[in-house]
Design a protein around this motif. Structure first.
Motif, short mmCIF file in Angstrom:
data_model
loop_
_atom_site.label_atom_id
_atom_site.label_comp_id
_atom_site.label_asym_id
_atom_site.label_seq_id
_atom_site.Cartn_x
_atom_site.Cartn_y
_atom_site.Cartn_z
N GLU A 165 0.95 -1.14 0.20
CA GLU A 165 -0.01 -0.20 -0.04
C GLU A 165 0.86 1.30 -0.02
OE1 GLU A 165 -3.64 0.08 0.30
OE2 GLU A 165 -3.16 -1.93 -0.76
N LYS A 169 0.17 4.14 -2.93
CA LYS A 169 -0.79 5.22 -2.30
C LYS A 169 0.00 6.25 -1.89
CE LYS A 169 -4.45 1.97 -2.29
NZ LYS A 169 -5.38 1.16 -1.59
N SER A 235 -6.07 6.77 2.55
CA SER A 235 -6.22 5.34 2.44
C SER A 235 -6.11 4.51 3.79
CB SER A 235 -5.33 4.81 1.16
OG SER A 235 -5.43 5.32 0.23
#
Length: 461
Positions: A165, A169, A235
Motif C-alpha cells: 500500500e 498510495k 487510504s
C-alpha cells in the motif's frame, strides 16, 4: 564521532510574545523558516489520541529539502487557559541530511540517542533558549534482532501489505496495530537506508490537514479514521486484517519483504538489505526486490557463515563501546567519545535504557521535572529495577523491595504520588507490549506486573 543537532520546544504557554501554542524555545541554529515549518507541523490543543499521562507520539517529517525533524509529543499539565484538557508538549530534534545518514536515516535511532544524551522531559518552567545537542550516532542500518521480531506470527503479512500500500498510495491511515509504535521501527528496518526519509509518520496524533504525514497511526480510533478518510482521502490500512494480493498483483518489493521474512535465512536477508545501493532511487525498488529475492533463495548454505559474521561484528562493536571508543573510521587509533555533558547515571547503561524505551516508550524518570539531580539518579535506578522485575527477573524484584522504600521515603509526598502514577502507567504499558510480542499470553508476566504494582503502592502508603 558526535554530531550536532538543533532542538526546539512547541507547546501552550503565556509568554511576552504570545499566549497559546507557540515555539517557546529553540537553539541558535533553528532558522525563521524552520520555525514556520515547526509551527505548521507541531500539534496543538486536543491533538493527542489519548489524554493520559503515559500517552506519547513519535513524529518524523521534513523541515526543508535538507533538514528533518524527529519529535516526541507528550501530555503535560492541565491547560493554563482553563479551557480543559492537557497541555500538549512537543520536543523537536532538527537534524541535517548529512548527519541523518550517520543514524542510518532512522528517526528511531536519533530519538534513542537523544533519550540517552539529552533532556526531553516535560518542563514545568519553560526555557526561553535551548542549546545545541551533541549526539553519538547509534544503531545498525539493518538490525538483525529487530528483523527477527518481524518474522514472528502475522507480522510478515502485515509488513507485506504495508509495503504494498505504501508504494502504491500517497498517504495511509494505519489502524489495528494496538498502539505498538515498534511496528513503525520495523517498517524502517526493512526499508533501504536512503529511501527512509521519504516516509514521514506520526504514531499517536489525531488527523489534521496541517500535518500531511505519509503514515498516520490512528490505533483503533474509529472517529479519527472517518475524519481522515473524509478530510483528505487518506487510504485506510487495517494492519489487524492486512489485505493479501497474489504475487502477480503485488509489487516486487512487497514480495521480497514477504520472502525475506518467511524464509528462515534472517542473517542472509539482513546482509543483502544492508548492501543496497546508497544512491538507490524509489523507481528502482521493484528491480532491487526481484534481484534480492533470487539472491536470497540461493544463499541457504551461506546462512551459518553470515550469522557468524553478524555476531562477530556485534561483539566487536560491543567491545569498542565498552572501551569508550567509537567504530574506527580513520584508522588512526582509538578516540574518546565526546558527549555533550556528563552522563546521567542511567546513561552509563545506555544499551539497557534503549531497550527499555523500545519496550514501553519514554522512561518514567525522563518524564518527571522539577526534581534534584539526586532524585533523578534514584528514579533512573528505579527504571532499571521495575523493567527487570516486569520481565521476570527475581533479582530485580528483590532489589526493588529494598530500594523502593528508600526512594519513597526521600521523596516529598506530592512528588511521590506523581512517581507512583508514572510507574503505574509505565508498568501497564510494558505488560501489554510484552504480551503483544508473544503468540500466547504468559501468566508469569501478569504475576510480575502485580508484584511490582503491589510493592510500589503498598510500601509507599
Amino acid at each position: 564521532m558526535s554530531v550536532t543537532i538543533q532542538q526546539a520546544i512547541f507547546t501552550s504557554a503565556q509568554t511576552s510574545r504570545l499566549d497559546g501554542y507557540q515555539l517557546v524555545a529553540a537553539s541558535n541554529g533553528v532558522t525563521q523558516e524552520d520555525s514556520r515549518e515547526l509551527a505548521a507541523w507541531c500539534p496543538a490543543h486536543d491533538a493527542m489520541l489519548r489524554e493520559d499521562l503515559a500517552a506519547y507520539s513519535v513524529n518524523f517529517h521534513p523541515v526543508s529539502a535538507t533538514r528533518y525533524c524527529v519529535s516526541r509529543t507528550i501530555n503535560g499539565q492541565s491547560e493554563y487557559s482553563g479551557r480543559g484538557g492537557r497541555q500538549i508538549y512537543t520536543h523537536c530534534l532538527l537534524i541535517d541530511a548529512p548527519q541523518f545518514v550517520q543514524f542510518a536515516n532512522n528517526p528511531f535511532h536519533v530519538l534513542a540517542a537523544a533519550t540517552v544524551d539529552a533532556n526531553l522531559s516535560w518542563r514545568s518552567s519553560l526555557p526561553s533558549q535551548l542549546s545545541e545537542i551533541k549526539l553519538v550516532p547509534t544503531g545498525k542500518p539493518v538490525d538483525l534482532s529487530l528483523f527477527r521480531q518481524s518474522q514472528l506470527a502475522r507480522i510478515p503479512y502485515l509488513m507485506t501489505a504495508w509495503f504494498q500500500e505504501a508504494l502504491d498510495k500517497p498517504r495511509l491511515a494505519l489502524t489495528g496495530y494496538g498502539g505498538d509504535e515498534s511496528i513503525f521501527a520495523q517498517f524502517f528496518n526493512l526499508t533501504p537506508v536512503n529511501l527512509r526519509p521519504l516516509f514521514s509518520f506520526s504514531t499517536g496524533l489525531r488527523y489534521s490537514q496541517r500535518r500531511p504525514f505519509r503514515f498516520l497511526g490512528l490505533e483503533g480510533n474509529h472517529e479519527e479514521q472517518r475524519r481522515a478518510v473524509r478530510g483528505e482521502g487518506l487510504s485506510l490500512l487495517d494492519l489487524a486484517n492486512p489485505p493479501m494480493n497474489g504475487d502477480r498483483l503485488r509489487n516486487a518489493w512487497a514480495t521480497w519483504v514477504l520472502v525475506a521474512l518467511r524464509t528462515n535465512l534472517p542473517a542472509s536477508a539482513v546482509k543483502l538489505l544492508s548492501q543496497a545501493d546508497p544512491q538507490l532511487d524509489a523507481l528502482q525498488l521493484d528491480a532491487l526486490g526481484q534481484r534480492l529475492r533470487l539472491q536470497l533463495l540461493s544463499m541457504e548454505e551461506d546462512e551459518t557463515k553470515n550469522a557468524a559474521e553478524l555476531e562477530q561484528n556485534d561483539a566487536s562493536e560491543a567491545e569498542l563501546a565498552a572501551a569508550g571508543t567509537p567504530r574506527s573510521d580513520a584508522g588512526d587509533g582509538p578516540r574518546k567519545i565526546v558527549r555533550s555533558h556528563a552522563p546521567h547515571p542511567a546513561h552509563s547503561r545506555a544499551t539497557s535504557s534503549a531497550r527499555l524505551v523500545q519496550i514501553a516508550g519514554p522512561l518514567p524518570s525522563s518524564q518527571i521535572s522539577g526534581i534534584s539531580v539526586h532524585e533523578q539518579q534514584r528514579l533512573a535506578q528505579l527504571d532499571e529495577l521495575v523493567a527487570g522485575a516486569l520481565t521476570g527477573s527475581i533479582e530485580s524484584l528483590a532489589q526493588l523491595q529494598n530500594v523502593w522504600p528508600e526512594i519513597a521515603s526521600e521523596l516529598p509526598s506530592s512528588l511521590r504520588s506523581d512517581v507512583q502514577e508514572r510507574y503505574l502507567a509505565y508498568a501497564v504499558i510494558a505488560w501489554k507490549k510484552l504480551n503483544d510480542r508473544r503468540v500466547n499470553r504468559n501468566p508469569q508476566t501478569a504475576a510480575s506486573l502485580l508484584d511490582v504494582l503491589s510493592l510500589i503502592f503498598s510500601s509507599a502508603a
